[in-house]
Design a protein around this motif. Structure first.
Motif, PDB file in Angstrom:
ATOM      1  N   SER A 192       0.824  -1.208   0.000  1.00  0.00           N
ATOM      2  CA  SER A 192       0.000   0.000   0.000  1.00  0.00           C
ATOM      3  C   SER A 192       0.854   1.252   0.000  1.00  0.00           C
ATOM      4  O   SER A 192       0.342   2.360  -0.177  1.00  0.00           O
ATOM      5  CB  SER A 192      -0.926   0.010   1.224  1.00  0.00           C
ATOM      6  OG  SER A 192      -0.173   0.074   2.431  1.00  0.00           O
ATOM      7  N   LEU A 193       2.168   1.107   0.207  1.00  0.00           N
ATOM      8  CA  LEU A 193       3.047   2.274   0.236  1.00  0.00           C
ATOM      9  C   LEU A 193       2.981   3.057  -1.066  1.00  0.00           C
ATOM     10  O   LEU A 193       2.994   4.296  -1.052  1.00  0.00           O
ATOM     11  CB  LEU A 193       4.500   1.826   0.505  1.00  0.00           C
ATOM     12  CG  LEU A 193       5.546   2.942   0.557  1.00  0.00           C
ATOM     13  CD1 LEU A 193       5.227   3.941   1.661  1.00  0.00           C
ATOM     14  CD2 LEU A 193       6.939   2.356   0.742  1.00  0.00           C
ATOM     15  N   LEU A 194       2.885   2.350  -2.192  1.00  0.00           N
ATOM     16  CA  LEU A 194       2.834   3.049  -3.480  1.00  0.00           C
ATOM     17  C   LEU A 194       1.541   3.836  -3.636  1.00  0.00           C
ATOM     18  O   LEU A 194       1.546   4.949  -4.172  1.00  0.00           O
ATOM     19  CB  LEU A 194       2.993   2.038  -4.615  1.00  0.00           C
ATOM     20  CG  LEU A 194       4.398   1.436  -4.737  1.00  0.00           C
ATOM     21  CD1 LEU A 194       4.423   0.308  -5.739  1.00  0.00           C
ATOM     22  CD2 LEU A 194       5.392   2.511  -5.129  1.00  0.00           C
ATOM     23  N   TYR A 195       0.423   3.285  -3.171  1.00  0.00           N
ATOM     24  CA  TYR A 195      -0.837   4.029  -3.195  1.00  0.00           C
ATOM     25  C   TYR A 195      -0.759   5.246  -2.277  1.00  0.00           C
ATOM     26  O   TYR A 195      -1.217   6.343  -2.621  1.00  0.00           O
ATOM     27  CB  TYR A 195      -1.988   3.136  -2.730  1.00  0.00           C
ATOM     28  CG  TYR A 195      -2.519   2.155  -3.763  1.00  0.00           C
ATOM     29  CD1 TYR A 195      -1.945   2.032  -5.026  1.00  0.00           C
ATOM     30  CD2 TYR A 195      -3.616   1.343  -3.466  1.00  0.00           C
ATOM     31  CE1 TYR A 195      -2.434   1.137  -5.953  1.00  0.00           C
ATOM     32  CE2 TYR A 195      -4.120   0.434  -4.394  1.00  0.00           C
ATOM     33  CZ  TYR A 195      -3.523   0.332  -5.636  1.00  0.00           C
ATOM     34  OH  TYR A 195      -4.009  -0.552  -6.559  1.00  0.00           O
ATOM     35  N   ALA A 196      -0.165   5.040  -1.103  1.00  0.00           N
ATOM     36  CA  ALA A 196      -0.073   6.125  -0.132  1.00  0.00           C
ATOM     37  C   ALA A 196       0.806   7.257  -0.658  1.00  0.00           C
ATOM     38  O   ALA A 196       0.455   8.444  -0.528  1.00  0.00           O
ATOM     39  CB  ALA A 196       0.476   5.594   1.189  1.00  0.00           C
ATOM     40  N   LEU A 197       1.928   6.913  -1.258  1.00  0.00           N
ATOM     41  CA  LEU A 197       2.815   7.939  -1.811  1.00  0.00           C
ATOM     42  C   LEU A 197       2.163   8.646  -2.982  1.00  0.00           C
ATOM     43  O   LEU A 197       2.375   9.845  -3.199  1.00  0.00           O
ATOM     44  CB  LEU A 197       4.140   7.304  -2.245  1.00  0.00           C
ATOM     45  CG  LEU A 197       5.034   6.774  -1.117  1.00  0.00           C
ATOM     46  CD1 LEU A 197       6.267   6.089  -1.701  1.00  0.00           C
ATOM     47  CD2 LEU A 197       5.433   7.893  -0.168  1.00  0.00           C
ATOM     48  N   TYR A 253      -2.633   5.298   6.049  1.00  0.00           N
ATOM     49  CA  TYR A 253      -3.322   5.355   4.761  1.00  0.00           C
ATOM     50  C   TYR A 253      -4.586   4.504   4.750  1.00  0.00           C
ATOM     51  O   TYR A 253      -4.612   3.379   5.257  1.00  0.00           O
ATOM     52  CB  TYR A 253      -2.386   4.879   3.647  1.00  0.00           C
ATOM     53  CG  TYR A 253      -3.024   4.922   2.276  1.00  0.00           C
ATOM     54  CD1 TYR A 253      -3.247   6.132   1.631  1.00  0.00           C
ATOM     55  CD2 TYR A 253      -3.418   3.744   1.633  1.00  0.00           C
ATOM     56  CE1 TYR A 253      -3.834   6.173   0.376  1.00  0.00           C
ATOM     57  CE2 TYR A 253      -3.997   3.776   0.375  1.00  0.00           C
ATOM     58  CZ  TYR A 253      -4.209   4.996  -0.244  1.00  0.00           C
ATOM     59  OH  TYR A 253      -4.803   5.029  -1.476  1.00  0.00           O
ATOM     60  N   ASN A 254      -5.637   5.044   4.160  1.00  0.00           N
ATOM     61  CA  ASN A 254      -6.905   4.320   4.009  1.00  0.00           C
ATOM     62  C   ASN A 254      -7.604   4.857   2.774  1.00  0.00           C
ATOM     63  O   ASN A 254      -7.689   6.081   2.584  1.00  0.00           O
ATOM     64  CB  ASN A 254      -7.783   4.515   5.239  1.00  0.00           C
ATOM     65  CG  ASN A 254      -9.030   3.639   5.185  1.00  0.00           C
ATOM     66  OD1 ASN A 254      -8.934   2.431   5.274  1.00  0.00           O
ATOM     67  ND2 ASN A 254     -10.195   4.272   5.046  1.00  0.00           N
ATOM     68  N   SER A 255      -8.086   3.977   1.908  1.00  0.00           N
ATOM     69  CA  SER A 255      -8.734   4.449   0.690  1.00  0.00           C
ATOM     70  C   SER A 255      -9.777   3.460   0.203  1.00  0.00           C
ATOM     71  O   SER A 255      -9.551   2.251   0.201  1.00  0.00           O
ATOM     72  CB  SER A 255      -7.683   4.664  -0.411  1.00  0.00           C
ATOM     73  OG  SER A 255      -8.293   4.999  -1.641  1.00  0.00           O
ATOM     74  N   ASN A 256     -10.920   3.990  -0.195  1.00  0.00           N
ATOM     75  CA  ASN A 256     -11.970   3.180  -0.814  1.00  0.00           C
ATOM     76  C   ASN A 256     -11.961   3.351  -2.329  1.00  0.00           C
ATOM     77  O   ASN A 256     -12.867   2.895  -3.014  1.00  0.00           O
ATOM     78  CB  ASN A 256     -13.338   3.587  -0.273  1.00  0.00           C
ATOM     79  CG  ASN A 256     -13.475   3.258   1.204  1.00  0.00           C
ATOM     80  OD1 ASN A 256     -13.056   2.196   1.637  1.00  0.00           O
ATOM     81  ND2 ASN A 256     -14.063   4.173   1.967  1.00  0.00           N
ATOM     82  N   ARG A 257     -10.933   4.037  -2.815  1.00  0.00           N
ATOM     83  CA  ARG A 257     -10.845   4.368  -4.239  1.00  0.00           C
ATOM     84  C   ARG A 257     -10.716   3.111  -5.085  1.00  0.00           C
ATOM     85  O   ARG A 257      -9.921   2.222  -4.783  1.00  0.00           O
ATOM     86  CB  ARG A 257      -9.648   5.282  -4.480  1.00  0.00           C
ATOM     87  CG  ARG A 257      -9.405   5.634  -5.935  1.00  0.00           C
ATOM     88  CD  ARG A 257      -8.188   6.548  -6.053  1.00  0.00           C
ATOM     89  NE  ARG A 257      -7.792   6.741  -7.438  1.00  0.00           N
ATOM     90  CZ  ARG A 257      -6.715   7.407  -7.806  1.00  0.00           C
ATOM     91  NH1 ARG A 257      -5.935   7.952  -6.885  1.00  0.00           N
ATOM     92  NH2 ARG A 257      -6.407   7.549  -9.079  1.00  0.00           N
ATOM     93  N   SER A 258     -11.492   3.041  -6.135  1.00  0.00           N
ATOM     94  CA  SER A 258     -11.428   1.926  -7.066  1.00  0.00           C
ATOM     95  C   SER A 258     -11.716   2.457  -8.464  1.00  0.00           C
ATOM     96  O   SER A 258     -12.868   2.623  -8.852  1.00  0.00           O
ATOM     97  CB  SER A 258     -12.444   0.836  -6.696  1.00  0.00           C
ATOM     98  OG  SER A 258     -12.396  -0.224  -7.620  1.00  0.00           O
ATOM     99  N   ASP A 259     -10.653   2.768  -9.197  1.00  0.00           N
ATOM    100  CA  ASP A 259     -10.821   3.236 -10.569  1.00  0.00           C
ATOM    101  C   ASP A 259      -9.723   2.650 -11.444  1.00  0.00           C
ATOM    102  O   ASP A 259      -8.586   2.494 -11.021  1.00  0.00           O
ATOM    103  CB  ASP A 259     -10.809   4.767 -10.644  1.00  0.00           C
ATOM    104  CG  ASP A 259      -9.576   5.383  -9.995  1.00  0.00           C
ATOM    105  OD1 ASP A 259      -8.540   4.708  -9.950  1.00  0.00           O
ATOM    106  OD2 ASP A 259      -9.671   6.524  -9.524  1.00  0.00           O
TER     107      ASP A 259
END
Length: 369
Positions: free
Chosen positions: A176-181, A309-315
């Motif tokens: 998840s580090l890449l999403y967080a960055l 980091y927390n995300s519900n993003r889905s695209d």
């Protein structure tokens, strides 16, 4: 690994990889760093141990092909179909001296000479791809390559060449580090900078110290004795990134899903995995533990970023990442990701338990407080 066998061990490096034939390994071995050279421990046990070189920022597929060539003493063949799909040269470096030339041959008693593979971090998906290709080959490569030109790696039928696979803090389901960055708007420029640095160092004496091994993308060339001067090839850097045939894409949660869909398990191979945790849960947040201070500049920061980091993003290809599931980490790889590749069969075991092949034997998480 069970000492019931005496098969040689191949250590497959992950992020920032370098192997035993590189200058840096003489002073700072990748496996052990300044503490203990893991290769020496295996030597004391009477077990041969090898650390082949592969691209420190290359994709899992490319690293698998490079590892195979290094062990066998061949020229790297990334595959006709693969290279055409991702827009790079089909052939890479040549390894003149094989690390284990008898791999797959019969010993004096008529038994196959096997290997035990140990992959750390990004070395884990790389070893799974290597084993999948050995066992099943590649349908895509066989479809477009004449038999006389096809690498043995893509032919399959070698599921008995590997005794065991061990995943240590493996990026088996991404980080998840890449999403967080990316959410902090620093991922893209940082990744671009990493590949620009590779072209900057190539063709200079610095490439002998640290080699990106991205010749097939035109980003680097094989280290030479002469210094031809610094140069930044931004076009080649963008080519690597946009191809999605690179380590950073493969380490995203959605990139790892693609790898997991392509890899297969073998009934004859023993699979082991162990995650590591350098965070502690405080009020639902995974925060850096004292052990993360081992790397005071980097690890506490990345642990904190991942824990918050927390995300519900889905695209597009991107998938949701919840803090509750993905928060705990070793500072770079999420604990849940390291357990086992999602979709594969698994069972939880303890050290010295009897284990079976063809299933992930998940050892207790190493909690560093």
């Amino acid at each position: 690994m069970n000492k019931e066998n005496n098969y040689p061990v191949v250590l497959m490096a992950g992020f920032l990889a370098f192997g035993e034939d590189e200058w840096l390994s003489k002073f700072l071995p990748y496996f052990g760093w300044w503490k203990t050279d893991i290769r020496k421990l295996f030597k004391v046990m009477g077990v041969e141990c090898y650390t082949p070189s592969s691209g420190p920022f290359s994709s899992a597929w490319d690293k698998a092909c490079e590892t195979y060539a290094a062990i066998m003493g061949k020229t790297v063949d990334y595959g006709k179909a693969h290279s055409e799909k991702y827009g790079h040269e089909r052939f890479g470096r040549s390894y003149d001296t094989p690390l284990f030339p008898d791999w797959g041959q019969l010993d004096e008693s008529g038994k196959i000479k096997k290997l035990n593979l140990i992959g750390w971090s990004f070395g884990a998906p790389s070893e799974r791809i290597l084993t999948t290709l050995l066992a099943y080959g590649s349908v895509e490569e066989r479809a477009v390559t004449p038999e006389s030109e096809l690498s043995d790696l893509f032919k399959g039928g070698h599921d008995n060449w590997v005794h065991s696979i061990i995943s240590l803090s493996g990026v088996n389901n991404g980080t998840s580090l890449l999403y967080a960055l990316d959410s902090l708007k620093v991922a893209s420029p940082a990744i671009f900078g990493v590949y620009c640095l590779g072209s900057f160092l190539s063709n200079t004496p610095f490439s002998k110290i640290y080699d990106y091994r991205l010749d097939h993308f035109g980003l680097t060339v094989k280290p030479k004795l002469t210094n031809t001067g610094f140069n930044i090839n931004t076009k080649a850097a963008r080519k690597v990134i946009e191809s999605e045939d690179n380590m950073f894409y493969d380490m995203t949660p959605h990139g790892s899903i693609e790898i997991n869909e392509e890899t297969k398990m073998c009934d004859k191979i023993y699979y082991y995995s162990q995650a590591a945790c350098d965070t502690k849960n405080i009020s639902g947040f995974s925060l850096p533990s004292k052990s993360s201070l081992k790397f005071p500049v980097l690890m506490p920061i990345t642990s904190l970023i991942m824990g918050l980091y927390n995300s519900n993003r889905s695209d597009g290809k991107r998938i949701p990442v919840s803090r509750a599931k993905w928060g705990a980490s070793d500072g770079m790889v999420n604990v849940d990701s390291s357990m086992y590749p999602k979709g594969d069969p698994f069972t939880f075991v303890h050290p010295f338990d009897k284990t079976e092949p063809g299933i992930w034997n998940v050892l207790p998480t190493e909690n560093n407080k």
